[in-house]
Design a protein around this motif. Structure first.
Motif, PDB file in Angstrom:
ATOM      1  N   ILE A   1     -30.394 -30.473  30.447  1.00 57.30           N
ATOM      2  CA  ILE A   1     -30.464 -29.664  31.508  1.00 57.30           C
ATOM      3  C   ILE A   1     -31.386 -28.472  31.240  1.00 57.30           C
ATOM      4  O   ILE A   1     -32.191 -27.824  32.002  1.00 57.30           O
TER       5      ILE A   1
ATOM      6  N   VAL B   1     -25.558 -30.205  41.463  1.00 55.03           N
ATOM      7  CA  VAL B   1     -26.903 -29.846  40.856  1.00 55.03           C
ATOM      8  C   VAL B   1     -26.685 -28.682  39.719  1.00 55.03           C
ATOM      9  O   VAL B   1     -26.131 -27.737  39.992  1.00 55.03           O
ATOM     10  N   LYS B   2     -27.266 -29.007  38.514  1.00 53.82           N
ATOM     11  CA  LYS B   2     -27.166 -27.897  37.452  1.00 53.82           C
ATOM     12  C   LYS B   2     -28.585 -27.615  37.364  1.00 53.82           C
ATOM     13  O   LYS B   2     -29.679 -28.156  37.474  1.00 53.82           O
ATOM     14  N   ARG B   3     -28.792 -26.133  36.584  1.00 56.85           N
ATOM     15  CA  ARG B   3     -30.014 -25.574  36.598  1.00 56.85           C
ATOM     16  C   ARG B   3     -30.201 -25.112  35.033  1.00 56.85           C
ATOM     17  O   ARG B   3     -29.280 -24.721  34.563  1.00 56.85           O
TER      18      ARG B   3
ATOM     19  N   VAL C   1     -25.823 -20.988  36.203  1.00 53.64           N
ATOM     20  CA  VAL C   1     -26.653 -22.351  35.996  1.00 53.64           C
ATOM     21  C   VAL C   1     -25.877 -23.489  36.344  1.00 53.64           C
ATOM     22  O   VAL C   1     -26.380 -24.816  36.245  1.00 53.64           O
ATOM     23  N   TRP C   2     -24.621 -23.292  36.520  1.00 55.74           N
ATOM     24  CA  TRP C   2     -23.638 -24.638  36.681  1.00 55.74           C
ATOM     25  C   TRP C   2     -22.523 -24.288  37.708  1.00 55.74           C
ATOM     26  O   TRP C   2     -21.531 -24.218  37.445  1.00 55.74           O
TER      27      TRP C   2
ATOM     28  N   SER D   1     -29.713 -33.621  36.724  1.00 55.92           N
ATOM     29  CA  SER D   1     -28.059 -33.558  36.796  1.00 55.92           C
ATOM     30  C   SER D   1     -27.614 -34.906  37.130  1.00 55.92           C
ATOM     31  O   SER D   1     -26.471 -35.287  36.622  1.00 55.92           O
TER      32      SER D   1
ATOM     33  N   ASN E   1     -34.393 -30.749  38.927  1.00 59.33           N
ATOM     34  CA  ASN E   1     -32.959 -30.393  38.664  1.00 59.33           C
ATOM     35  C   ASN E   1     -32.053 -31.598  39.110  1.00 59.33           C
ATOM     36  O   ASN E   1     -31.155 -31.606  38.579  1.00 59.33           O
TER      37      ASN E   1
END
Length: 227
Positions: free
Chosen positions: A54, A191-193, A185-186, A6, A2
Protein backbone atom coordinates in the motif's frame (compact mmCIF):
# COMPACT_ATOMS: atom_id res chain seq x y z
CA UNK A 1 -3.74 2.27 -8.71
CA UNK A 2 -4.88 2.58 -5.08
CA UNK A 3 -7.88 0.39 -5.88
CA UNK A 4 -5.67 -2.27 -7.48
CA UNK A 5 -3.28 -2.24 -4.51
CA UNK A 6 -6.17 -2.47 -2.05
CA UNK A 7 -7.71 -5.41 -3.88
CA UNK A 8 -4.36 -7.16 -3.98
CA UNK A 9 -3.89 -6.50 -0.27
CA UNK A 10 -7.21 -8.18 0.53
CA UNK A 11 -6.46 -11.12 -1.75
CA UNK A 12 -3.20 -11.74 0.11
CA UNK A 13 -3.90 -10.66 3.67
CA UNK A 14 -7.11 -12.52 4.47
CA UNK A 15 -6.16 -15.98 3.15
CA UNK A 16 -2.77 -15.72 4.86
CA UNK A 17 -4.55 -14.60 8.03
CA UNK A 18 -6.46 -17.87 8.03
CA UNK A 19 -3.15 -19.75 7.87
CA UNK A 20 -1.80 -17.75 10.80
CA UNK A 21 -4.96 -18.43 12.81
CA UNK A 22 -4.76 -22.17 12.20
CA UNK A 23 -1.06 -22.18 13.03
CA UNK A 24 -1.70 -20.20 16.22
CA UNK A 25 -4.38 -22.59 17.38
CA UNK A 26 -2.13 -25.56 16.65
CA UNK A 27 0.91 -24.26 18.53
CA UNK A 28 -1.28 -23.08 21.43
CA UNK A 29 -1.44 -26.76 22.35
CA UNK A 30 2.31 -26.55 22.98
CA UNK A 31 2.32 -23.38 25.07
CA UNK A 32 1.55 -19.67 25.28
CA UNK A 33 4.93 -18.42 24.05
CA UNK A 34 4.82 -20.02 20.58
CA UNK A 35 1.16 -19.07 20.19
CA UNK A 36 1.92 -15.43 20.99
CA UNK A 37 4.85 -15.51 18.58
CA UNK A 38 2.47 -16.54 15.80
CA UNK A 39 0.03 -13.76 16.67
CA UNK A 40 2.82 -11.18 16.67
CA UNK A 41 4.10 -12.61 13.39
CA UNK A 42 0.65 -12.01 11.89
CA UNK A 43 0.74 -8.37 12.99
CA UNK A 44 4.22 -7.99 11.53
CA UNK A 45 3.00 -9.53 8.27
CA UNK A 46 0.19 -6.96 8.20
CA UNK A 47 2.76 -4.18 8.64
CA UNK A 48 4.94 -5.61 5.86
CA UNK A 49 2.02 -5.65 3.42
CA UNK A 50 0.77 -2.18 4.32
CA UNK A 51 4.26 -0.74 3.94
CA UNK A 52 5.43 -2.46 0.77
CA UNK A 53 2.13 -2.96 -1.05
CA UNK A 54 0.00 0.00 0.00
CA UNK A 55 2.87 2.39 0.73
CA UNK A 56 2.01 3.27 4.34
CA UNK A 57 4.87 4.47 6.54
CA UNK A 58 4.83 5.13 10.29
CA UNK A 59 6.32 7.75 12.54
CA UNK A 60 6.24 8.05 16.31
CA UNK A 61 6.11 11.25 18.31
CA UNK A 62 7.23 10.27 21.80
CA UNK A 63 8.26 6.91 23.22
CA UNK A 64 5.98 4.17 24.46
CA UNK A 65 6.80 3.40 28.11
CA UNK A 66 7.22 -0.16 29.30
CA UNK A 67 5.50 -1.93 32.16
CA UNK A 68 1.90 -2.68 33.15
CA UNK A 69 -0.05 0.20 31.63
CA UNK A 70 -3.44 1.02 30.17
CA UNK A 71 -3.14 2.42 26.65
CA UNK A 72 -6.07 4.49 25.42
CA UNK A 73 -5.84 4.69 21.64
CA UNK A 74 -7.73 6.76 19.10
CA UNK A 75 -9.69 4.48 16.77
CA UNK A 76 -10.13 5.53 13.14
CA UNK A 77 -9.48 2.34 11.17
CA UNK A 78 -8.68 -1.34 11.20
CA UNK A 79 -5.01 -0.40 10.85
CA UNK A 80 -4.42 0.27 14.54
CA UNK A 81 -6.59 -2.69 15.57
CA UNK A 82 -3.95 -5.00 14.10
CA UNK A 83 -0.93 -2.78 14.73
CA UNK A 84 -1.46 -2.70 18.51
CA UNK A 85 -0.22 -6.30 18.67
CA UNK A 86 3.06 -5.17 17.11
CA UNK A 87 3.47 -1.77 18.73
CA UNK A 88 2.66 -2.72 22.33
CA UNK A 89 4.13 -5.51 24.47
CA UNK A 90 1.89 -8.59 24.40
CA UNK A 91 -1.19 -6.52 25.18
CA UNK A 92 -4.63 -7.65 26.18
CA UNK A 93 -6.95 -5.80 23.81
CA UNK A 94 -10.50 -4.75 24.58
CA UNK A 95 -12.57 -5.78 21.58
CA UNK A 96 -16.12 -6.40 20.47
CA UNK A 97 -17.36 -9.62 22.02
CA UNK A 98 -18.75 -10.90 18.73
CA UNK A 99 -15.24 -10.91 17.25
CA UNK A 100 -13.84 -12.85 20.18
CA UNK A 101 -16.46 -15.56 19.66
CA UNK A 102 -15.95 -16.06 15.93
CA UNK A 103 -14.90 -19.59 14.94
CA UNK A 104 -11.14 -20.01 14.73
CA UNK A 105 -10.19 -16.30 14.83
CA UNK A 106 -12.14 -15.66 18.02
CA UNK A 107 -10.82 -18.83 19.62
CA UNK A 108 -7.26 -17.66 19.00
CA UNK A 109 -7.94 -14.20 20.42
CA UNK A 110 -9.27 -15.79 23.60
CA UNK A 111 -6.15 -17.91 23.99
CA UNK A 112 -3.93 -14.89 23.36
CA UNK A 113 -5.87 -12.77 25.83
CA UNK A 114 -8.63 -10.29 25.06
CA UNK A 115 -11.45 -8.62 26.96
CA UNK A 116 -14.61 -9.15 24.94
CA UNK A 117 -17.33 -6.54 25.42
CA UNK A 118 -20.94 -6.80 24.29
CA UNK A 119 -21.85 -3.20 23.50
CA UNK A 120 -25.56 -3.91 23.97
CA UNK A 121 -25.26 -5.70 27.32
CA UNK A 122 -25.36 -2.57 29.52
CA UNK A 123 -24.34 -3.21 33.17
CA UNK A 124 -23.35 -6.79 32.33
CA UNK A 125 -20.81 -5.50 29.82
CA UNK A 126 -19.32 -3.20 32.45
CA UNK A 127 -19.04 -6.04 34.94
CA UNK A 128 -17.27 -8.21 32.36
CA UNK A 129 -14.95 -5.34 31.51
CA UNK A 130 -14.06 -4.82 35.16
CA UNK A 131 -13.44 -8.54 35.68
CA UNK A 132 -11.23 -8.66 32.60
CA UNK A 133 -9.29 -5.62 33.74
CA UNK A 134 -8.64 -7.10 37.17
CA UNK A 135 -7.46 -10.36 35.61
CA UNK A 136 -5.09 -8.47 33.30
CA UNK A 137 -3.72 -6.50 36.24
CA UNK A 138 -3.16 -9.72 38.18
CA UNK A 139 -1.01 -10.94 35.27
CA UNK A 140 0.62 -7.49 34.87
CA UNK A 141 -0.28 -7.50 31.18
CA UNK A 142 -0.56 -4.26 29.28
CA UNK A 143 -4.12 -3.42 28.25
CA UNK A 144 -5.22 -1.57 25.12
CA UNK A 145 -8.64 0.03 24.84
CA UNK A 146 -10.21 2.16 22.12
CA UNK A 147 -12.15 4.40 24.52
CA UNK A 148 -14.49 5.79 21.87
CA UNK A 149 -15.89 2.28 21.56
CA UNK A 150 -15.82 2.03 17.77
CA UNK A 151 -14.14 3.48 14.70
CA UNK A 152 -14.85 7.16 14.13
CA UNK A 153 -14.28 9.21 10.98
CA UNK A 154 -11.34 11.60 10.80
CA UNK A 155 -12.16 14.88 12.51
CA UNK A 156 -14.82 13.53 14.85
CA UNK A 157 -14.25 13.62 18.62
CA UNK A 158 -17.03 11.70 20.37
CA UNK A 159 -17.23 11.39 24.14
CA UNK A 160 -15.48 8.42 25.69
CA UNK A 161 -17.58 5.41 26.55
CA UNK A 162 -18.14 4.75 30.28
CA UNK A 163 -16.27 1.45 29.99
CA UNK A 164 -12.97 3.31 29.81
CA UNK A 165 -13.30 4.82 33.28
CA UNK A 166 -14.47 1.46 34.65
CA UNK A 167 -11.40 -0.28 33.20
CA UNK A 168 -9.13 2.49 34.50
CA UNK A 169 -10.40 1.88 38.03
CA UNK A 170 -10.35 -1.91 37.69
CA UNK A 171 -6.72 -2.16 36.58
CA UNK A 172 -5.35 0.58 38.81
CA UNK A 173 -2.89 1.27 35.98
CA UNK A 174 -1.49 4.57 34.80
CA UNK A 175 -2.91 5.57 31.42
CA UNK A 176 -0.92 6.36 28.30
CA UNK A 177 -3.13 8.15 25.75
CA UNK A 178 -2.14 7.59 22.12
CA UNK A 179 -3.37 9.65 19.18
CA UNK A 180 -3.23 8.08 15.72
CA UNK A 181 -4.36 9.41 12.34
CA UNK A 182 -4.59 6.15 10.39
CA UNK A 183 -8.00 7.14 9.06
CA UNK A 184 -6.28 9.53 6.64
CA UNK A 185 -4.83 6.59 4.71
CA UNK A 186 -7.19 3.78 5.78
CA UNK A 187 -10.77 5.10 5.76
CA UNK A 188 -13.85 2.90 5.89
CA UNK A 189 -14.39 1.03 2.67
CA UNK A 190 -12.16 -0.87 0.32
CA UNK A 191 -9.62 1.67 -0.90
CA UNK A 192 -6.50 2.37 1.15
CA UNK A 193 -4.02 5.10 0.29
CA UNK A 194 -0.26 5.52 0.64
CA UNK A 195 0.92 8.02 3.23
CA UNK A 196 2.26 8.37 6.76
CA UNK A 197 0.53 7.18 9.91
CA UNK A 198 1.52 9.19 12.96
CA UNK A 199 1.40 7.80 16.49
CA UNK A 200 1.58 10.57 19.13
CA UNK A 201 2.26 9.26 22.63
CA UNK A 202 0.75 11.48 25.29
CA UNK A 203 1.93 12.15 28.80
CA UNK A 204 1.41 9.24 31.20
CA UNK A 205 -1.53 9.94 33.50
CA UNK A 206 -1.44 8.51 37.04
CA UNK A 207 -4.08 6.16 38.45
CA UNK A 208 -6.71 7.19 40.94
CA UNK A 209 -8.16 10.27 39.26
CA UNK A 210 -11.88 11.04 39.31
CA UNK A 211 -13.84 10.07 36.21
CA UNK A 212 -14.39 13.62 34.83
CA UNK A 213 -10.68 14.45 35.04
CA UNK A 214 -9.33 11.23 33.54
CA UNK A 215 -11.86 11.31 30.72
CA UNK A 216 -11.13 14.96 29.91
CA UNK A 217 -7.38 14.44 29.84
CA UNK A 218 -7.55 11.29 27.75
CA UNK A 219 -10.10 12.78 25.36
CA UNK A 220 -7.86 15.77 24.68
CA UNK A 221 -4.73 13.66 24.24
CA UNK A 222 -6.11 11.06 21.84
CA UNK A 223 -7.56 13.83 19.66
CA UNK A 224 -4.31 15.77 19.49
CA UNK A 225 -3.82 14.84 15.81
CA UNK A 226 -7.35 15.71 14.68
CA UNK A 227 -7.51 18.32 11.95
Amino acid sequence: MNLVRSLLFNLIFYPVTLLYVLAGLAVSLVGEAPMRAVVHGWSNFHFFLTRHLIGIEERFEGELPAGPLLFAVKHQSMYEAVATLRVFRTPIVVMKRQLSHMPFFGWLTQRYGVIGVDRDAGPTALRNLVAGGRAAAADRRQVVIFPEGTRVPVGEQPDLKPGFAALYRATGYPVVPVAIDAGLVWPRGLVKRPGVVTWRVGETIPPGLKRPEIEARVHAAINALER
